[in-house]
Design an enzyme around this catalytic site. Structure first.
Site, PDB file in Angstrom:
ATOM      1  N   ASP A  71      -3.129  -0.321   6.157  1.00  0.00           N
ATOM      2  CA  ASP A  71      -3.944  -0.727   5.007  1.00  0.00           C
ATOM      3  C   ASP A  71      -3.422  -2.015   4.374  1.00  0.00           C
ATOM      4  O   ASP A  71      -4.211  -2.849   3.915  1.00  0.00           O
ATOM      5  CB  ASP A  71      -3.976   0.396   3.966  1.00  0.00           C
ATOM      6  CG  ASP A  71      -4.914   1.531   4.373  1.00  0.00           C
ATOM      7  OD1 ASP A  71      -5.627   1.384   5.381  1.00  0.00           O
ATOM      8  OD2 ASP A  71      -4.920   2.569   3.692  1.00  0.00           O
ATOM      9  N   HIS A 111      -5.666   4.822   5.735  1.00  0.00           N
ATOM     10  CA  HIS A 111      -4.742   5.727   5.051  1.00  0.00           C
ATOM     11  C   HIS A 111      -3.396   5.842   5.760  1.00  0.00           C
ATOM     12  O   HIS A 111      -2.692   6.837   5.582  1.00  0.00           O
ATOM     13  CB  HIS A 111      -5.362   7.107   4.840  1.00  0.00           C
ATOM     14  CG  HIS A 111      -6.540   7.090   3.915  1.00  0.00           C
ATOM     15  ND1 HIS A 111      -6.482   6.563   2.639  1.00  0.00           N
ATOM     16  CD2 HIS A 111      -7.821   7.515   4.084  1.00  0.00           C
ATOM     17  CE1 HIS A 111      -7.670   6.677   2.072  1.00  0.00           C
ATOM     18  NE2 HIS A 111      -8.495   7.240   2.924  1.00  0.00           N
ATOM     19  N   ASP A 153      -2.104   1.834  -6.856  1.00  0.00           N
ATOM     20  CA  ASP A 153      -0.794   1.803  -6.206  1.00  0.00           C
ATOM     21  C   ASP A 153       0.317   1.411  -7.184  1.00  0.00           C
ATOM     22  O   ASP A 153       1.343   2.097  -7.283  1.00  0.00           O
ATOM     23  CB  ASP A 153      -0.809   0.832  -5.021  1.00  0.00           C
ATOM     24  CG  ASP A 153      -1.729   1.307  -3.919  1.00  0.00           C
ATOM     25  OD1 ASP A 153      -1.255   2.005  -3.004  1.00  0.00           O
ATOM     26  OD2 ASP A 153      -2.932   0.995  -3.976  1.00  0.00           O
ATOM     27  N   ASP A 174       0.858  -1.178   0.000  1.00  0.00           N
ATOM     28  CA  ASP A 174       0.000   0.000   0.000  1.00  0.00           C
ATOM     29  C   ASP A 174       0.893   1.227   0.000  1.00  0.00           C
ATOM     30  O   ASP A 174       1.880   1.288   0.755  1.00  0.00           O
ATOM     31  CB  ASP A 174      -0.926   0.031   1.219  1.00  0.00           C
ATOM     32  CG  ASP A 174      -1.920   1.176   1.127  1.00  0.00           C
ATOM     33  OD1 ASP A 174      -2.976   0.981   0.500  1.00  0.00           O
ATOM     34  OD2 ASP A 174      -1.644   2.267   1.674  1.00  0.00           O
ATOM     35  N   GLU A 205       0.946   5.577   0.104  1.00  0.00           N
ATOM     36  CA  GLU A 205       0.295   6.878   0.220  1.00  0.00           C
ATOM     37  C   GLU A 205       1.102   7.841  -0.637  1.00  0.00           C
ATOM     38  O   GLU A 205       2.316   7.670  -0.805  1.00  0.00           O
ATOM     39  CB  GLU A 205       0.247   7.346   1.672  1.00  0.00           C
ATOM     40  CG  GLU A 205      -0.466   6.387   2.620  1.00  0.00           C
ATOM     41  CD  GLU A 205      -1.920   6.120   2.251  1.00  0.00           C
ATOM     42  OE1 GLU A 205      -2.532   6.977   1.564  1.00  0.00           O
ATOM     43  OE2 GLU A 205      -2.440   5.060   2.615  1.00  0.00           O
TER      44      GLU A 205
END
Length: 212
Positions: free
Chosen positions: A164, A159, A103, A9, A11
């Site tokens: 996640d 998040h 992603d 994951d 961000e």
């Protein structure tokens, strides 16, 4: 040979508002990784990543992700991120797993802009698409809504990259368990569905009764 599922994951950076500035491209600023080898968690990793093109986070990005500027300033470089992923890939045959396709699409774009090789040579698994197909949904479901539909709660805070990734592992295991259950039902024989000993006993009792 061992097989690795690499749950990922990311961000990434966000513009201040929805009117994207000229030349703005989202960049990875946090990695959450869970390595699962032969069904068992082998390793997990959480790290911030320094953005290259737009190194200063917008207020919108910091508020939405609850990430501080000093967090990413102290993070690893994008090159180190790619090298880290390559290190995991070298362990054994590896399939990346994400919730949604954004992603790895972003990773490809960031690699292209940085002039670095994309670290994966196997087709990735989009678990949100598998979830959609398995349950016959018309639209793809968000990560935390999906786990709530299983009657569970997500790991940690939504998040945050590692939380996640761990939540994705939990959903993956539940989907695989459901698939195994359905496969067992499809393979059930008459003997599995009916207690034959009970049938023979009832038949014997009926024969004795009618013979009198």
């Amino acid at each position: 040979m061992s097989e690795q599922l690499l749950f990922l994951d990311f961000e990434f950076t966000m513009p201040e508002d929805r009117s994207t500035p000229e030349q703005f491209r989202p960049e990875i600023i946090e990695l959450g990784l869970v390595s699962v080898i032969d069904g068992e968690i082998f390793d997990r990793l959480s790290t911030f990543v320094r953005p290259m093109r737009f190194p200063t986070l917008t207020e919108r990005c910091k508020n939405f992700l609850q990430i501080r500027q000093e967090d990413v300033d102290a993070g690893i470089s994008f090159r180190e991120l790619v090298e880290t992923l390559q290190t995991y890939v070298e362990l054994c045959p590896t399939t990346p797993v994400t919730w949604g396709n954004a992603d790895l699409q972003l990773l490809r774009e960031n690699c292209s802009h940085a002039g670095l090789p994309f670290p994966f040579d196997r087709r990735e698994r989009d678990l949100s698409l598998e979830y959609k197909r398995f349950f016959g949904n018309r639209q793809q479901t968000g990560l935390w809504k999906a786990i709530e539909e299983y009657g569970r709660t997500g790991v940690g805070r939504h998040h945050r990259a590692l939380d996640d990734a761990l939540t994705t592992v939990e959903i993956f295991r539940m989907i695989e368990k459901d698939k195994e259950y359905l496969n067992r039902r499809e393979r059930m024989t008459l003997g599995d569905r009916v207690d034959l000993e009970d049938v023979w006993k009832k038949l014997h009792d009926w024969q004795v009764k009618t013979a009198k």
